[in-house]
Design a protein around this motif. Structure first.
Motif, PDB file in Angstrom:
ATOM      1  N   VAL A   6       0.824  -1.212   0.000  1.00  0.00           N
ATOM      2  CA  VAL A   6       0.000   0.000   0.000  1.00  0.00           C
ATOM      3  C   VAL A   6       0.856   1.259   0.000  1.00  0.00           C
ATOM      4  CG1 VAL A   6      -1.758   1.311   1.239  1.00  0.00           C
ATOM      5  CG2 VAL A   6      -1.901  -1.191   1.140  1.00  0.00           C
ATOM      6  N   PHE A   7       1.855   1.319   0.878  1.00  0.00           N
ATOM      7  CA  PHE A   7       2.597   2.562   1.095  1.00  0.00           C
ATOM      8  C   PHE A   7       4.024   2.536   0.559  1.00  0.00           C
ATOM      9  CE2 PHE A   7      -0.572   2.415   4.533  1.00  0.00           C
ATOM     10  CZ  PHE A   7      -1.205   3.629   4.331  1.00  0.00           C
ATOM     11  N   LEU A  59       0.289   1.202  -3.761  1.00  0.00           N
ATOM     12  CA  LEU A  59      -0.940   1.844  -4.204  1.00  0.00           C
ATOM     13  C   LEU A  59      -0.987   3.326  -3.847  1.00  0.00           C
ATOM     14  CD1 LEU A  59      -3.441  -0.983  -3.142  1.00  0.00           C
ATOM     15  CD2 LEU A  59      -2.488  -0.554  -5.426  1.00  0.00           C
ATOM     16  N   VAL A  60      -0.475   3.669  -2.670  1.00  0.00           N
ATOM     17  CA  VAL A  60      -0.557   5.048  -2.183  1.00  0.00           C
ATOM     18  C   VAL A  60       0.816   5.702  -2.094  1.00  0.00           C
ATOM     19  CG1 VAL A  60      -1.356   6.505  -0.261  1.00  0.00           C
ATOM     20  CG2 VAL A  60      -2.658   4.464  -0.908  1.00  0.00           C
ATOM     21  N   GLY A  61       1.856   4.892  -1.937  1.00  0.00           N
ATOM     22  CA  GLY A  61       3.203   5.432  -1.740  1.00  0.00           C
ATOM     23  C   GLY A  61       3.656   6.430  -2.782  1.00  0.00           C
ATOM     24  N   THR A 112       3.434  13.902  -4.429  1.00  0.00           N
ATOM     25  CA  THR A 112       2.624  15.083  -4.131  1.00  0.00           C
ATOM     26  C   THR A 112       3.099  15.816  -2.880  1.00  0.00           C
ATOM     27  OG1 THR A 112       0.710  13.985  -5.119  1.00  0.00           O
ATOM     28  CG2 THR A 112       0.286  15.918  -3.740  1.00  0.00           C
ATOM     29  N   LEU A 169       1.935   8.384  -4.670  1.00  0.00           N
ATOM     30  CA  LEU A 169       1.169   9.624  -4.540  1.00  0.00           C
ATOM     31  C   LEU A 169       1.679  10.455  -3.370  1.00  0.00           C
ATOM     32  CD1 LEU A 169      -1.263  11.398  -5.331  1.00  0.00           C
ATOM     33  CD2 LEU A 169      -2.653  10.007  -3.766  1.00  0.00           C
ATOM     34  N   LEU A 170       1.944   9.807  -2.247  1.00  0.00           N
ATOM     35  CA  LEU A 170       2.453  10.532  -1.089  1.00  0.00           C
ATOM     36  C   LEU A 170       3.816  11.151  -1.359  1.00  0.00           C
ATOM     37  CD1 LEU A 170       1.516   8.088   1.839  1.00  0.00           C
ATOM     38  CD2 LEU A 170       0.439  10.269   1.283  1.00  0.00           C
TER      39      LEU A 170
END
Length: 223
Positions: free
Chosen positions: A67-68, A73-75, A81, A77-78
């Motif tokens: 995920v991170f 999945l999110v890593g 951004t 983007l974090l």
């Protein structure tokens, strides 16, 4: 004690404190919702809360990477951004500790909240208290022993987290080497004195937590 030996102790204390700052309010909130509300898919929330207690910590760490992670999945983007990278960082250790501590907070606080007499809350409602006021002015003060026990146990669980932290944050000297990780590394390296230091610290803190949690047992809430 050298600065290299002291670093894992200080890091572990900071990581556990921040993790509790995240898992504590969230866990108590979930416990309150589960104890006082009936809603569709309540059983699913219950199952998801229990999942980190059942899964091996290494599996939890793997899911965190999925995920991170930097390709998760999110890593991306974090990181792209907000410039936040969780994997192989102290923040990753905090996240791993938060995830494993949250179920213990919820499952310890929930019975304490359920033990609060509903009549007290009904009287408070007739006096015009809203849900949040009811929670902070009636429910939590009455259930404070069980809630404090939940926070203490959550802190201890975060302090002793090993598997998920190793998978997600790594064991990087001077950066993510918390006490449990440093203990394992010292034992593997044959440094019994260094390993013994962290055994003594972790055991001592665990004993303190056990005594405090015993004094704050839920059976004393309504006494």
């Amino acid at each position: 004690m050298t600065s290299e030996e002291a670093f894992p102790i200080g890091l572990s204390l900071r990581v556990a404190a921040i993790a509790l700052g995240l898992a504590g309010p969230l866990g108590i909130g979930i416990a309150w919702v589960q104890a006082r509300h009936r809603y569709p898919l309540r059983w699913l929330v219950e199952a998801l809360v229990l999942l980190p207690l059942i899964l091996p910590p290494s599996v939890i760490g793997y899911f965190l990477i999925v995920v991170f992670g930097r390709r998760g999945l999110v890593g991306p983007l974090l990181e792209g951004t907000f410039g936040v990278r969780l994997v192989f960082s102290p923040a990753g250790a905090v996240l791993a500790s938060t995830v494993v501590a949250l179920p213990l907070v919820v499952k310890t606080a929930q019975p304490a909240i359920e033990a609060v007499p509903p009549e007290l809350e009904q009287v408070a409602k007739t006096l015009g208290l809203g849900p949040l006021s009811l929670l902070f002015r009636v429910t939590l003060p009455v259930a404070y022993r069980g809630v404090l026990a939940a926070l203490v146990l959550g802190y201890a669980r975060a302090l002793g987290e090993f598997g998920a932290t190793l998978m997600f944050a790594g064991n990087i000297p001077g950066l993510t080497n918390t006490m449990p990780l440093e203990l394992f590394a010292a034992y593997q390296g044959g440094d019994d004195a260094r390993a013994g230091l962290y055994v003594i610290v972790l055991t001592g803190m665990s004993l303190v937590v056990a005594f405090v949690a015993a004094r704050l047992s839920p059976r004393e809430i309504t006494g």
